[in-house]
Scaffold this motif. Structure first.
Motif, PDB file in Angstrom:
ATOM      1  N   PRO A  23       0.773  -1.259   0.044  1.00  0.00           N
ATOM      2  CA  PRO A  23       0.188  -0.088   0.148  1.00  0.00           C
ATOM      3  C   PRO A  23       0.790   1.451   0.085  1.00  0.00           C
ATOM      4  CG  PRO A  23      -0.769  -1.640   1.661  1.00  0.00           C
ATOM      5  CD  PRO A  23       0.602  -2.149   1.105  1.00  0.00           C
ATOM      6  N   MET A  24       0.683   2.236  -0.694  1.00  0.00           N
ATOM      7  CA  MET A  24       1.378   3.613  -0.662  1.00  0.00           C
ATOM      8  C   MET A  24       0.795   4.203   0.464  1.00  0.00           C
ATOM      9  SD  MET A  24       2.444   4.122  -4.273  1.00  0.00           S
ATOM     10  CE  MET A  24       2.174   5.886  -4.374  1.00  0.00           C
ATOM     11  N   PRO A  25       2.047   4.897   1.000  1.00  0.00           N
ATOM     12  CA  PRO A  25       1.900   5.779   2.253  1.00  0.00           C
ATOM     13  C   PRO A  25       0.921   7.090   1.983  1.00  0.00           C
ATOM     14  CG  PRO A  25       3.957   6.103   1.337  1.00  0.00           C
ATOM     15  CD  PRO A  25       3.406   4.812   0.614  1.00  0.00           C
ATOM     16  N   ASP A  26       0.351   7.663   2.814  1.00  0.00           N
ATOM     17  CA  ASP A  26      -0.334   8.902   2.503  1.00  0.00           C
ATOM     18  C   ASP A  26       0.452   9.904   1.933  1.00  0.00           C
ATOM     19  OD1 ASP A  26      -2.610   7.896   3.409  1.00  0.00           O
ATOM     20  OD2 ASP A  26      -2.176   8.981   5.571  1.00  0.00           O
ATOM     21  N   HIS A  27       0.152  10.371   0.878  1.00  0.00           N
ATOM     22  CA  HIS A  27       1.200  11.203  -0.246  1.00  0.00           C
ATOM     23  C   HIS A  27       0.408  12.248  -0.943  1.00  0.00           C
ATOM     24  CE1 HIS A  27       4.582  12.612  -2.369  1.00  0.00           C
ATOM     25  NE2 HIS A  27       4.048  12.537  -3.332  1.00  0.00           N
ATOM     26  N   THR A  28       0.418  13.541  -1.006  1.00  0.00           N
ATOM     27  CA  THR A  28      -0.352  14.154  -2.016  1.00  0.00           C
ATOM     28  C   THR A  28       0.811  14.678  -3.111  1.00  0.00           C
ATOM     29  OG1 THR A  28      -1.895  15.048  -0.346  1.00  0.00           O
ATOM     30  CG2 THR A  28      -1.754  16.390  -2.354  1.00  0.00           C
ATOM     31  N   HIS A  29       0.516  14.392  -4.128  1.00  0.00           N
ATOM     32  CA  HIS A  29       1.560  14.818  -5.391  1.00  0.00           C
ATOM     33  C   HIS A  29       1.274  16.311  -5.744  1.00  0.00           C
ATOM     34  CE1 HIS A  29       2.496  10.616  -6.246  1.00  0.00           C
ATOM     35  NE2 HIS A  29       1.280  10.296  -6.033  1.00  0.00           N
ATOM     36  N   ASN A  30       2.437  16.723  -5.946  1.00  0.00           N
ATOM     37  CA  ASN A  30       2.639  18.195  -6.669  1.00  0.00           C
ATOM     38  C   ASN A  30       3.345  17.862  -7.989  1.00  0.00           C
ATOM     39  OD1 ASN A  30       2.236  20.806  -7.203  1.00  0.00           O
ATOM     40  ND2 ASN A  30       4.129  21.406  -5.794  1.00  0.00           N
ATOM     41  N   TRP A  31       2.496  17.489  -9.134  1.00  0.00           N
ATOM     42  CA  TRP A  31       3.030  17.421 -10.272  1.00  0.00           C
ATOM     43  C   TRP A  31       3.542  18.725 -10.966  1.00  0.00           C
ATOM     44  CZ3 TRP A  31       4.134  12.525 -10.537  1.00  0.00           C
ATOM     45  CH2 TRP A  31       3.143  11.739 -10.154  1.00  0.00           C
ATOM     46  N   SER A  32       4.888  18.675 -11.522  1.00  0.00           N
ATOM     47  CA  SER A  32       5.427  19.967 -12.178  1.00  0.00           C
ATOM     48  C   SER A  32       4.636  20.058 -13.460  1.00  0.00           C
ATOM     49  CB  SER A  32       6.708  19.467 -12.564  1.00  0.00           C
ATOM     50  OG  SER A  32       7.351  20.494 -13.288  1.00  0.00           O
ATOM     51  N   TRP A  35       7.314  19.336 -18.721  1.00  0.00           N
ATOM     52  CA  TRP A  35       7.728  18.048 -19.136  1.00  0.00           C
ATOM     53  C   TRP A  35       8.918  17.394 -18.878  1.00  0.00           C
ATOM     54  CZ3 TRP A  35       3.820  15.064 -20.115  1.00  0.00           C
ATOM     55  CH2 TRP A  35       2.525  15.371 -20.556  1.00  0.00           C
ATOM     56  N   SER A  36       9.217  16.379 -18.541  1.00  0.00           N
ATOM     57  CA  SER A  36      10.679  15.555 -18.359  1.00  0.00           C
ATOM     58  C   SER A  36      10.510  14.368 -19.463  1.00  0.00           C
ATOM     59  CB  SER A  36      10.623  14.855 -16.883  1.00  0.00           C
ATOM     60  OG  SER A  36      10.843  15.866 -16.169  1.00  0.00           O
ATOM     61  N   GLU A  45       7.064  15.299 -13.299  1.00  0.00           N
ATOM     62  CA  GLU A  45       7.872  14.712 -12.081  1.00  0.00           C
ATOM     63  C   GLU A  45       6.891  15.536 -10.913  1.00  0.00           C
ATOM     64  OE1 GLU A  45      10.292  12.851 -11.629  1.00  0.00           O
ATOM     65  OE2 GLU A  45      11.330  13.076 -13.635  1.00  0.00           O
ATOM     66  N   CYS A  46       6.884  14.543  -9.781  1.00  0.00           N
ATOM     67  CA  CYS A  46       6.516  15.199  -8.373  1.00  0.00           C
ATOM     68  C   CYS A  46       7.428  16.023  -7.888  1.00  0.00           C
ATOM     69  CB  CYS A  46       6.114  13.897  -7.701  1.00  0.00           C
ATOM     70  SG  CYS A  46       5.016  14.585  -6.135  1.00  0.00           S
ATOM     71  N   SER A  47       7.011  16.946  -7.434  1.00  0.00           N
ATOM     72  CA  SER A  47       8.142  18.158  -6.668  1.00  0.00           C
ATOM     73  C   SER A  47       8.281  17.858  -5.260  1.00  0.00           C
ATOM     74  CB  SER A  47       7.801  19.474  -7.131  1.00  0.00           C
ATOM     75  OG  SER A  47       6.658  19.799  -6.520  1.00  0.00           O
ATOM     76  N   THR A  49       8.948  16.089  -1.899  1.00  0.00           N
ATOM     77  CA  THR A  49      10.404  15.371  -1.366  1.00  0.00           C
ATOM     78  C   THR A  49       9.922  14.170  -0.705  1.00  0.00           C
ATOM     79  OG1 THR A  49      11.648  17.257  -0.777  1.00  0.00           O
ATOM     80  CG2 THR A  49      12.279  15.176   0.159  1.00  0.00           C
ATOM     81  N   GLY A  50      10.534  12.823  -1.164  1.00  0.00           N
ATOM     82  CA  GLY A  50      10.220  11.628  -0.626  1.00  0.00           C
ATOM     83  C   GLY A  50       8.889  10.840  -1.441  1.00  0.00           C
ATOM     84  N   CYS A  51       8.471  11.606  -2.490  1.00  0.00           N
ATOM     85  CA  CYS A  51       7.467  10.904  -3.247  1.00  0.00           C
ATOM     86  C   CYS A  51       7.949   9.436  -3.411  1.00  0.00           C
ATOM     87  CB  CYS A  51       7.252  11.411  -4.515  1.00  0.00           C
ATOM     88  SG  CYS A  51       5.906  10.791  -5.916  1.00  0.00           S
ATOM     89  N   PRO A  52       6.678   8.501  -3.465  1.00  0.00           N
ATOM     90  CA  PRO A  52       7.085   7.157  -3.518  1.00  0.00           C
ATOM     91  C   PRO A  52       6.910   6.676  -4.905  1.00  0.00           C
ATOM     92  CG  PRO A  52       4.751   7.682  -2.730  1.00  0.00           C
ATOM     93  CD  PRO A  52       5.451   8.829  -2.664  1.00  0.00           C
ATOM     94  N   VAL A  53       6.784   7.463  -5.774  1.00  0.00           N
ATOM     95  CA  VAL A  53       6.517   7.427  -7.243  1.00  0.00           C
ATOM     96  C   VAL A  53       7.902   7.551  -7.803  1.00  0.00           C
ATOM     97  CG1 VAL A  53       5.318   7.427  -9.582  1.00  0.00           C
ATOM     98  CG2 VAL A  53       4.150   7.612  -7.500  1.00  0.00           C
ATOM     99  N   THR A  54       8.699   6.578  -7.934  1.00  0.00           N
ATOM    100  CA  THR A  54      10.049   6.678  -8.731  1.00  0.00           C
ATOM    101  C   THR A  54      10.320   6.092 -10.032  1.00  0.00           C
ATOM    102  OG1 THR A  54      10.864   4.497  -7.834  1.00  0.00           O
ATOM    103  CG2 THR A  54      11.179   6.362  -6.410  1.00  0.00           C
ATOM    104  N   ALA A  55       9.534   5.338 -10.503  1.00  0.00           N
ATOM    105  CA  ALA A  55       9.488   4.707 -11.998  1.00  0.00           C
ATOM    106  C   ALA A  55       8.736   5.831 -12.719  1.00  0.00           C
ATOM    107  CB  ALA A  55       8.531   3.273 -12.187  1.00  0.00           C
ATOM    108  N   ASN A  56       9.193   6.018 -13.749  1.00  0.00           N
ATOM    109  CA  ASN A  56       8.722   6.942 -14.987  1.00  0.00           C
ATOM    110  C   ASN A  56       7.320   6.642 -15.304  1.00  0.00           C
ATOM    111  OD1 ASN A  56      10.935   8.772 -14.431  1.00  0.00           O
ATOM    112  ND2 ASN A  56      11.726   7.978 -16.218  1.00  0.00           N
ATOM    113  N   SER A  57       7.005   5.423 -15.448  1.00  0.00           N
ATOM    114  CA  SER A  57       5.705   4.976 -15.795  1.00  0.00           C
ATOM    115  C   SER A  57       4.562   5.155 -14.882  1.00  0.00           C
ATOM    116  CB  SER A  57       5.846   3.647 -16.178  1.00  0.00           C
ATOM    117  OG  SER A  57       6.220   2.798 -15.096  1.00  0.00           O
ATOM    118  N   GLY A  58       4.913   5.358 -13.632  1.00  0.00           N
ATOM    119  CA  GLY A  58       3.831   5.680 -12.686  1.00  0.00           C
ATOM    120  C   GLY A  58       3.637   7.291 -12.508  1.00  0.00           C
ATOM    121  N   LYS A  59       4.142   8.124 -13.258  1.00  0.00           N
ATOM    122  CA  LYS A  59       4.061   9.594 -13.246  1.00  0.00           C
ATOM    123  C   LYS A  59       2.875  10.173 -13.993  1.00  0.00           C
ATOM    124  CE  LYS A  59       8.955   9.795 -11.507  1.00  0.00           C
ATOM    125  NZ  LYS A  59      10.366  10.260 -11.821  1.00  0.00           N
ATOM    126  N   ASP A  60       2.573  11.356 -13.561  1.00  0.00           N
ATOM    127  CA  ASP A  60       1.504  11.911 -14.309  1.00  0.00           C
ATOM    128  C   ASP A  60       1.888  12.066 -15.790  1.00  0.00           C
ATOM    129  OD1 ASP A  60      -0.980  13.535 -14.131  1.00  0.00           O
ATOM    130  OD2 ASP A  60       0.476  15.032 -14.764  1.00  0.00           O
TER     131      ASP A  60
END
Length: 68
Positions: A23-32, A35-36, A45-47, A49-60
């Motif tokens: 399960p993902m920890p509580d986290h609110t994304h702040n998507w840039s 574009w990367s 990218e999520c700005s 710190t500590g965002c659990p989404v590290t694989a690019n395929s899971g990013k916005d």
């Protein structure tokens, strides 16, 4: 290497391997808004710190570049 649609996806798109997803920890994304990208895909990218989404395929906005 396994390919998944996002961090919650449990089945590999290439070979069907089933992984366990914690399960993902509580986290609110702040998507840039910027574009990367790499040679084949683009994403935001999520700005936070500590965002659990590290694989690019899971990013916005993750998607393959259109063929030209």
């Amino acid at each position: 290497m396994h390919t998944y649609d996002n961090v919650s996806d449990t089945t590999c798109n290439d070979c069907g391997y089933a992984r366990t997803v914690s399960p993902m920890p509580d986290h609110t994304h702040n998507w840039s808004s910027a574009w990367s990208h790499d040679d084949t895909h683009h994403w935001h990218e999520c700005s936070v710190t500590g965002c659990p989404v590290t694989a690019n395929s899971g990013k916005d906005g993750y998607a393959a570049h259109p063929l030209v």
